[in-house]
Enzyme design. Sequence first.
Site, PDB file in Angstrom:
ATOM      1  N   GLU A  44     129.337   1.509 -76.038  1.00 53.95           N
ATOM      2  CA  GLU A  44     129.546   2.820 -74.842  1.00 53.95           C
ATOM      3  C   GLU A  44     128.933   2.995 -73.692  1.00 53.95           C
ATOM      4  OE1 GLU A  44     125.825   7.230 -74.562  1.00 53.95           O
ATOM      5  OE2 GLU A  44     125.463   5.266 -75.085  1.00 53.95           O
ATOM      6  N   ASN A  96     130.442  -2.684 -65.180  1.00 56.64           N
ATOM      7  CA  ASN A  96     131.721  -1.607 -64.494  1.00 56.64           C
ATOM      8  C   ASN A  96     132.834  -1.190 -65.652  1.00 56.64           C
ATOM      9  OD1 ASN A  96     133.245  -0.227 -63.047  1.00 56.64           O
ATOM     10  ND2 ASN A  96     132.813  -0.677 -61.059  1.00 56.64           N
ATOM     11  N   ASP A 118     131.035  10.689 -65.024  1.00 60.26           N
ATOM     12  CA  ASP A 118     131.133  11.099 -63.768  1.00 60.26           C
ATOM     13  C   ASP A 118     132.414  11.774 -63.059  1.00 60.26           C
ATOM     14  OD1 ASP A 118     127.975  10.112 -63.532  1.00 60.26           O
ATOM     15  OD2 ASP A 118     129.254   8.430 -62.552  1.00 60.26           O
ATOM     16  N   LYS A 122     137.157  15.772 -57.035  1.00 60.33           N
ATOM     17  CA  LYS A 122     138.213  16.110 -56.152  1.00 60.33           C
ATOM     18  C   LYS A 122     139.193  14.957 -56.605  1.00 60.33           C
ATOM     19  CE  LYS A 122     134.778  16.143 -52.789  1.00 60.33           C
ATOM     20  NZ  LYS A 122     134.006  15.305 -51.251  1.00 60.33           N
ATOM     21  N   ASP A 154     129.846  18.233 -70.304  1.00 57.43           N
ATOM     22  CA  ASP A 154     129.347  19.943 -70.058  1.00 57.43           C
ATOM     23  C   ASP A 154     131.362  20.824 -69.605  1.00 57.43           C
ATOM     24  OD1 ASP A 154     128.729  18.109 -67.882  1.00 57.43           O
ATOM     25  OD2 ASP A 154     128.213  20.437 -67.305  1.00 57.43           O
ATOM     26  N   GLU A 194     120.502  12.269 -72.989  1.00 55.71           N
ATOM     27  CA  GLU A 194     119.237  12.962 -72.025  1.00 55.71           C
ATOM     28  C   GLU A 194     120.545  14.642 -71.120  1.00 55.71           C
ATOM     29  OE1 GLU A 194     120.227   9.203 -72.540  1.00 55.71           O
ATOM     30  OE2 GLU A 194     117.599   9.006 -72.562  1.00 55.71           O
ATOM     31  N   TYR A 195     121.443  14.207 -71.045  1.00 48.51           N
ATOM     32  CA  TYR A 195     122.146  14.808 -69.634  1.00 48.51           C
ATOM     33  C   TYR A 195     122.606  16.343 -71.022  1.00 48.51           C
ATOM     34  CZ  TYR A 195     122.619  12.114 -65.429  1.00 48.51           C
ATOM     35  OH  TYR A 195     122.460  12.210 -64.493  1.00 48.51           O
ATOM     36  N   GLU A 196     123.274  15.708 -71.956  1.00 51.09           N
ATOM     37  CA  GLU A 196     123.340  16.792 -72.733  1.00 51.09           C
ATOM     38  C   GLU A 196     122.181  17.863 -73.389  1.00 51.09           C
ATOM     39  OE1 GLU A 196     124.993  15.729 -76.914  1.00 51.09           O
ATOM     40  OE2 GLU A 196     125.290  17.914 -77.437  1.00 51.09           O
TER      41      GLU A 196
HETATM   42  C1  LIG Z   1     126.454  11.561 -66.100  1.00 50.13           C
HETATM   43  S1  LIG Z   1     125.638   9.979 -66.752  1.00 50.13           S
HETATM   44  C2  LIG Z   1     125.278  10.206 -68.251  1.00 50.13           C
HETATM   45  C3  LIG Z   1     124.339   9.349 -68.726  1.00 50.13           C
HETATM   46  C4  LIG Z   1     124.242   9.369 -70.521  1.00 50.13           C
HETATM   47  N1  LIG Z   1     125.687   9.018 -70.888  1.00 50.13           N
HETATM   48  C5  LIG Z   1     124.269  10.743 -70.691  1.00 50.13           C
HETATM   49  O1  LIG Z   1     124.506  11.299 -70.689  1.00 50.13           O
HETATM   50  O2  LIG Z   1     122.639  11.368 -71.203  1.00 50.13           O
HETATM   51  C6  LIG Z   1     126.952   9.073 -66.080  1.00 50.13           C
HETATM   52  C7  LIG Z   1     126.508   7.283 -66.257  1.00 50.13           C
HETATM   53  O3  LIG Z   1     127.769   6.862 -66.059  1.00 50.13           O
HETATM   54  C8  LIG Z   1     127.287   6.036 -65.744  1.00 50.13           C
HETATM   55  N2  LIG Z   1     128.880   5.525 -65.077  1.00 50.13           N
HETATM   56  C9  LIG Z   1     129.630   5.541 -63.599  1.00 50.13           C
HETATM   57  N3  LIG Z   1     130.447   5.412 -63.838  1.00 50.13           N
HETATM   58  C10 LIG Z   1     130.362   4.260 -64.620  1.00 50.13           C
HETATM   59  C11 LIG Z   1     131.248   2.111 -64.970  1.00 50.13           C
HETATM   60  N4  LIG Z   1     132.140   2.811 -63.297  1.00 50.13           N
HETATM   61  N5  LIG Z   1     130.981   2.153 -65.419  1.00 50.13           N
HETATM   62  C12 LIG Z   1     129.900   2.015 -66.124  1.00 50.13           C
HETATM   63  N6  LIG Z   1     128.736   3.100 -65.739  1.00 50.13           N
HETATM   64  C13 LIG Z   1     128.963   3.980 -65.242  1.00 50.13           C
HETATM   65  C14 LIG Z   1     126.151   6.390 -64.072  1.00 50.13           C
HETATM   66  O4  LIG Z   1     125.763   5.035 -63.876  1.00 50.13           O
HETATM   67  C15 LIG Z   1     125.460   7.473 -65.216  1.00 50.13           C
HETATM   68  O5  LIG Z   1     124.550   6.384 -65.689  1.00 50.13           O
END
Ligand SMILES: C[S@@+](CC[C@H](N)C(=O)[O-])C[C@H]1O[C@@H](n2cnc3c(N)ncnc32)[C@H](O)[C@@H]1O
Length: 217
Positions: A44, A96, A118, A122, A154, A194-196
């Site tokens: 994930e 990352n 995310d 843009k 979403d 959690e976000y869902e």
């Molecule tokens: C909007 S949150 C969603 C968290 C979780 N998946 C959920 O649905 O509840 C997006 C997550 O992706 C992580 N993230 C963003 N860019 C990333 C990257 N390049 N590599 C690893 N994680 C990343 C962020 O730190 C954040 O915790």
Amino acid sequence: MRIKKRPWAKELYENNQDFYQKFPENLKGNWQNYFENSAPIELEIGSGKGGFITQLAKKEPKKNFIAMEINEMALAFLLRKQIANPLPNLRLVIGNAHEIERYFTMGEIANIYLNFSDPWPKKRHAKRRLTSPEFLKKYQNILQKGGKIHFKTDNENLFAYSVKAIANESNLFLNYLTFDLHHSEYSEENIVTEYEQKFSKNGSRIFMLEAQYLRRC
Ligand SMILES: C[S@@+](CC[C@H](N)C(=O)[O-])C[C@H]1O[C@@H](n2cnc3c(N)ncnc32)[C@H](O)[C@@H]1O
């Protein structure tokens, strides 16, 4: 939130270094040894506080799971859970997504989960979207043949963009999609993140797709 501002998290990382991997590149090609078995490994990317991957790892004890997160503060919540109640088939990685080809060798990962990535709305940031053509190529390079991408969001624009990006990849097939996961035939199997939970409470529809790589170029 920076980890420096949360002393409990800093201390947790310092005192529990065996519970997470800060240098995943050191394990490239050796992840099954790290799990001490030869079961398939699912990844994930952006696992946040880890509610989804924890439930999935409990549901599928014969598979291995990696929770990868760039934000140490978010991962600290999962680290705390894993220390209190360790799941033997789950590993935590500070990493990352841009670097995944440095972390995993070809075919090392069975399936990838992208949950509420995310959106980077843009246009000039489009390459940062985790379903951009650049990322789809990276996934192909670490997934085994037949490996799948499971994606939920979403964000309608990100979903439309992702469907198009997948359609443009000749060896990536869209197995299914839904524009309203919670009112679809897939809802029963769905593990809510959690976000869902937050988004659907606010009335947002949840979009979901599964895509599959059928061959390597
Ligand atoms: C909007 S949150 C969603 C968290 C979780 N998946 C959920 O649905 O509840 C997006 C997550 O992706 C992580 N993230 C963003 N860019 C990333 C990257 N390049 N590599 C690893 N994680 C990343 C962020 O730190 C954040 O915790």
